[in-house]
Scaffold this motif. Structure first.
Motif, PDB file in Angstrom:
ATOM      1  N   LYS A   1     -43.521  63.598  -3.721  1.00 17.66           N
ATOM      2  CA  LYS A   1     -43.303  64.875  -4.400  1.00 17.66           C
ATOM      3  C   LYS A   1     -41.817  65.158  -4.634  1.00 17.66           C
ATOM      4  N   TYR A   2     -40.996  64.123  -4.483  1.00 21.09           N
ATOM      5  CA  TYR A   2     -39.555  64.286  -4.698  1.00 21.09           C
ATOM      6  C   TYR A   2     -39.284  64.805  -6.108  1.00 21.09           C
ATOM      7  N   TRP A   3     -38.356  65.740  -6.213  1.00 21.87           N
ATOM      8  CA  TRP A   3     -38.105  66.433  -7.473  1.00 21.87           C
ATOM      9  C   TRP A   3     -37.334  65.606  -8.503  1.00 21.87           C
ATOM     10  N   GLY A   4     -36.651  64.545  -8.079  1.00 24.05           N
ATOM     11  CA  GLY A   4     -35.788  63.795  -8.975  1.00 24.05           C
ATOM     12  C   GLY A   4     -36.536  63.174 -10.138  1.00 24.05           C
ATOM     13  N   ALA A   5     -35.828  63.010 -11.256  1.00 21.11           N
ATOM     14  CA  ALA A   5     -36.436  62.408 -12.446  1.00 21.11           C
ATOM     15  C   ALA A   5     -36.883  60.981 -12.161  1.00 21.11           C
ATOM     16  N   GLU A   6     -36.113  60.273 -11.335  1.00 17.43           N
ATOM     17  CA  GLU A   6     -36.477  58.911 -10.944  1.00 17.43           C
ATOM     18  C   GLU A   6     -37.022  58.936  -9.520  1.00 17.43           C
ATOM     19  N   LYS A   7     -38.302  58.638  -9.375  1.00 21.28           N
ATOM     20  CA  LYS A   7     -38.945  58.683  -8.062  1.00 21.28           C
ATOM     21  C   LYS A   7     -38.542  57.465  -7.235  1.00 21.28           C
ATOM     22  N   PRO A   8     -38.493  57.612  -5.910  1.00 19.95           N
ATOM     23  CA  PRO A   8     -38.161  56.461  -5.060  1.00 19.95           C
ATOM     24  C   PRO A   8     -39.153  55.321  -5.280  1.00 19.95           C
ATOM     25  N   LYS A   9     -38.646  54.092  -5.268  1.00 27.40           N
ATOM     26  CA  LYS A   9     -39.499  52.923  -5.480  1.00 27.40           C
ATOM     27  C   LYS A   9     -40.043  52.360  -4.164  1.00 27.40           C
ATOM     28  N   LEU A  10     -39.225  52.402  -3.127  1.00 25.08           N
ATOM     29  CA  LEU A  10     -39.632  51.827  -1.851  1.00 25.08           C
ATOM     30  C   LEU A  10     -40.718  52.661  -1.182  1.00 25.08           C
ATOM     31  N   ALA A  11     -41.707  51.976  -0.610  1.00 27.37           N
ATOM     32  CA  ALA A  11     -42.731  52.685   0.162  1.00 27.37           C
ATOM     33  C   ALA A  11     -42.157  53.182   1.485  1.00 27.37           C
TER      34      ALA A  11
ATOM     35  N   PHE B   1     -29.755  48.894  -5.535  1.00 27.35           N
ATOM     36  CA  PHE B   1     -28.901  49.643  -4.607  1.00 27.35           C
ATOM     37  C   PHE B   1     -27.468  49.671  -5.132  1.00 27.35           C
ATOM     38  N   VAL B   2     -26.838  50.840  -5.076  1.00 24.92           N
ATOM     39  CA  VAL B   2     -25.471  51.010  -5.568  1.00 24.92           C
ATOM     40  C   VAL B   2     -24.564  51.418  -4.408  1.00 24.92           C
ATOM     41  N   PRO B   3     -23.664  50.549  -3.961  1.00 23.62           N
ATOM     42  CA  PRO B   3     -22.703  50.947  -2.918  1.00 23.62           C
ATOM     43  C   PRO B   3     -21.752  52.015  -3.467  1.00 23.62           C
ATOM     44  N   MET B   4     -21.315  52.920  -2.602  1.00 19.77           N
ATOM     45  CA  MET B   4     -20.438  53.996  -3.036  1.00 19.77           C
ATOM     46  C   MET B   4     -19.149  54.014  -2.223  1.00 19.77           C
ATOM     47  N   ALA B   5     -18.070  54.497  -2.830  1.00 15.05           N
ATOM     48  CA  ALA B   5     -16.779  54.581  -2.145  1.00 15.05           C
ATOM     49  C   ALA B   5     -16.799  55.593  -1.013  1.00 15.05           C
ATOM     50  N   SER B   6     -17.762  56.501  -1.040  1.00 14.23           N
ATOM     51  CA  SER B   6     -17.905  57.473   0.042  1.00 14.23           C
ATOM     52  C   SER B   6     -18.667  56.890   1.220  1.00 14.23           C
ATOM     53  N   GLY B   7     -19.236  55.699   1.060  1.00 13.20           N
ATOM     54  CA  GLY B   7     -20.044  55.097   2.115  1.00 13.20           C
ATOM     55  C   GLY B   7     -21.484  55.561   2.110  1.00 13.20           C
ATOM     56  N   SER B   8     -21.846  56.427   1.177  1.00 11.72           N
ATOM     57  CA  SER B   8     -23.192  56.990   1.125  1.00 11.72           C
ATOM     58  C   SER B   8     -24.242  55.916   0.830  1.00 11.72           C
ATOM     59  N   LEU B   9     -25.418  56.089   1.449  1.00 14.92           N
ATOM     60  CA  LEU B   9     -26.567  55.238   1.162  1.00 14.92           C
ATOM     61  C   LEU B   9     -27.591  55.979   0.308  1.00 14.92           C
ATOM     62  N   GLN B  10     -27.134  56.945  -0.489  1.00 14.50           N
ATOM     63  CA  GLN B  10     -28.071  57.767  -1.261  1.00 14.50           C
ATOM     64  C   GLN B  10     -28.855  56.949  -2.280  1.00 14.50           C
ATOM     65  N   TYR B  11     -28.320  55.798  -2.695  1.00 14.48           N
ATOM     66  CA  TYR B  11     -29.015  55.022  -3.706  1.00 14.48           C
ATOM     67  C   TYR B  11     -30.113  54.128  -3.141  1.00 14.48           C
ATOM     68  N   LEU B  12     -30.499  54.358  -1.886  1.00 13.75           N
ATOM     69  CA  LEU B  12     -31.751  53.772  -1.405  1.00 13.75           C
ATOM     70  C   LEU B  12     -32.917  54.299  -2.235  1.00 13.75           C
ATOM     71  N   ARG B  13     -32.733  55.468  -2.841  1.00 12.71           N
ATOM     72  CA  ARG B  13     -33.811  56.059  -3.648  1.00 12.71           C
ATOM     73  C   ARG B  13     -34.027  55.309  -4.955  1.00 12.71           C
ATOM     74  N   THR B  14     -33.082  54.468  -5.363  1.00 11.74           N
ATOM     75  CA  THR B  14     -33.270  53.664  -6.582  1.00 11.74           C
ATOM     76  C   THR B  14     -33.509  52.190  -6.260  1.00 11.74           C
ATOM     77  N   THR B  15     -33.596  51.865  -4.979  1.00  6.87           N
ATOM     78  CA  THR B  15     -33.716  50.471  -4.547  1.00  6.87           C
ATOM     79  C   THR B  15     -35.174  50.016  -4.568  1.00  6.87           C
ATOM     80  N   SER B  16     -35.382  48.766  -4.891  1.00  6.33           N
ATOM     81  CA  SER B  16     -36.716  48.177  -4.820  1.00  6.33           C
ATOM     82  C   SER B  16     -36.634  46.805  -4.178  1.00  6.33           C
ATOM     83  N   VAL B  17     -37.792  46.311  -3.721  1.00  7.28           N
ATOM     84  CA  VAL B  17     -37.900  44.991  -3.107  1.00  7.28           C
ATOM     85  C   VAL B  17     -38.835  44.149  -3.947  1.00  7.28           C
ATOM     86  N   GLY B  18     -38.365  42.989  -4.387  1.00  6.43           N
ATOM     87  CA  GLY B  18     -39.190  42.110  -5.200  1.00  6.43           C
ATOM     88  C   GLY B  18     -39.726  40.955  -4.390  1.00  6.43           C
TER      89      GLY B  18
END
Length: 516
Positions: free
Chosen positions: A216-226, A499-516
């Motif tokens: 039910k995440y509000w973002g336009a792009e839903k998380p891919k990882l289960a 996954f996108v590494p950030m200069a702030s060290g944030s792992l927020q882009y786990l929400r766009t990460t997938s496993v193939g």
């Protein structure tokens, strides 16, 4: 930006060249790999320590922040280039006189427990963060806020004491997470309840914490990882072994030697990302001999920062001053003793009446980042040549954080989180009313005035000049000893994408990460 008083365009431009060199790959599933492509998959992230809290308003440990930023939402966010962008507030507007910030909230957002997010939760969250009794670590970032009003179910108005150029950026940190007005710290430490892309699945203390996808995440792009499991493995070299055996798919290393080892096997990709975080010897100017500025300056002059960088991090990074954000970056050559000067150090000790030397009790964390003990040992060896003894006490990560927050130290070898805006980095430390001033141990009326000026103007050139003066006072009084800024090394196994590494060290882009 048409919304708000602050734009991070200058920061983004300065960072973009560095960040474009970073790859955006990541890792795969729990146990031996078994992902389900872009539609799902289970990712295991190797970490060296367990989060010391699950309450976002008090999180200072990097591992805790990395977990919580995937469970909770904030009013504003940073994109990959550290621009301030909409979060739970889809837009905001500042009044002409700069004394009112009106936030328009997203509709249809829910917390993990299914309850609706609205303006009541925003008012309650901000009021509690500002309440000294809450002991929120970001309280000082709201120092300009006089009152918060929920003027409608999706509208919040912040009345300010004056213009605050840093406020939209400050609202983007997980220490400003929006909580349900029905929740308490005790309840959330057991069962987090946020609006983030993941929810808490299972926790095994000191072993692992597993997050599951929030459908039910509000973002336009839903998380891919289960699911995402943060698995505690005590040291970075052991994490590499776990990645090579297929039990871990993603990890972020601090030690460049470990990163080289990981990449050398050929099965792991490593992305190198410059960081806003900085390594420092933090001095508590309220304790013992360090109350004397001459003793602190002696410490500053007795250290070859490049030697610390070369010894602890293989030279991977650069010597830094206080401010690491590219748009406001300090010049490390504009400090007393930009190069090591033992003669000058001896002169400062003599001025303090301490020609025979001093002993400084120093805490060091083990487990939060890989280079800490090596940094401490090198600093100890260098300072011994100036008759300055570092009495080192090595602590596990949670114990270190407890001592640090309580300001129970003379000095601390620390990796501190940098931010895109200097007010967010230092307003809470080095102003007399900053809620972490006890930790910093230093403030002055001049700094109070400078930080106020930094908030009050939106002109980037004027703000840069103001924060240059802030950096100069911190260096000239050796409030802390800034050492170097380094890199993080994001290691991933094959099959991990997005996954996108950030200069702030944030792992927020786990929400766009997938496993193939």
């Amino acid at each position: 930006m048409p919304r708000g008083a602050f734009s991070a365009v200058g920061i983004a431009a300065a960072l973009s060249l560095a960040l474009t060199a970073c790859s955006s790959s990541s890792g795969a599933p729990s146990g031996p790999a078994s992902g389900t492509g872009a539609a799902g998959g289970a990712l295991v992230v190797g970490v060296t320590s367990d989060p010391d809290t699950l309450f976002p308003w008090k999180a200072t440990q990097f591992q805790a922040v990395n977990v919580l930023q995937n469970l909770y939402g904030t009013l504003t966010e940073f994109d990959k280039d550290l621009n301030v962008v909409p979060g739970l507030a889809e837009s905001w507007e500042t009044s002409d006189d700069g004394k009112k910030l009106t936030l328009k909230l997203r509709q249809g957002v829910t917390f993990a427990d299914g309850s609706a997010f609205d303006s009541k939760d925003v008012k309650d969250s901000l009021d509690k963060i500002m309440d000294e009794k809450t002991a929120a670590v970001a309280r000082a970032s709201l120092s300009s806020v006089k009152s918060v009003e929920a003027s409608g179910p999706d509208t919040v108005e912040l009345e300010l004491s004056g213009p605050d150029a840093a406020l939209p950026a400050n609202l983007a940190t997980v220490n400003m997470a929006m909580l349900s007005s029905d929740d308490t710290e005790e309840k959330l430490n057991a069962t987090p309840n946020g609006t983030g892309p993941f929810t808490l699945g299972k926790r095994v203390p000191s072993q692992s914490i597993t997050l599951t996808r929030n459908d039910k995440y509000w973002g336009a792009e839903k998380p891919k990882l289960a699911s995402v499991e943060f698995r505690v493995i005590p040291d970075e070299s052991s994490i590499v072994s776990a990645m090579q055996s297929g039990n871990v798919q993603l990890a972020v290393f601090n030690d460049p030697l470990v990163a080289q080892t990981a990449e050398g096997g050929g099965t792991i990709q490593v992305a190198k990302t410059p960081q806003l975080n900085y390594h420092a010897l933090q001095l508590n100017a309220q304790h013992g001999d360090l109350k004397d500025v001459n003793v602190r300056l002696a410490v500053q002059c007795a250290i070859d920062r490049k030697q610390v960088l070369d010894t602890a991090a293989l030279g991977e990074g650069e010597v830094t001053g206080p401010i690491t954000a590219p748009a406001f970056k300090s010049d490390p050559n504009k400090r007393p003793c930009p190069a090591r000067d033992l003669t000058k150090a001896a002169e400062y000790l003599a001025k303090a009446g301490k020609s025979g030397g001093v002993t400084i009790k120093t805490i060091v964390s083990q487990g939060e980042y890989a280079t800490s003990v090596n940094e401490a040992q090198n600093l100890k060896a260098q300072l011994a040549e100036a008759k300055i003894t570092l009495d080192l006490e090595v602590l596990e990560s949670g114990a270190f954080v407890d001592r640090w927050v309580a300001a129970d130290f003379d000095a601390a070898v620390a990796l501190n989180g940098g931010r895109p805006d200097p007010d967010g980095s230092y307003g809470r430390y080095f102003t007399s009313k900053g809620n972490l001033n006890k930790v910093a141990g230093y403030s002055s009326p001049e700094l109070d005035e400078l930080f106020q000026q930094g908030k009050a103007t939106t002109d980037q050139a004027e703000r840069k000049a103001i924060y240059e003066k802030v950096g100069a006072e911190l260096e000239n009084n050796a409030a802390w000893i800034w050492l170097f800024a380094g890199y993080t090394y994001t290691a991933t196994t094959s099959g991990v994408q997005g996954f996108v590494p950030m200069a702030s060290g944030s792992l927020q882009y786990l929400r766009t990460t997938s496993v193939g």
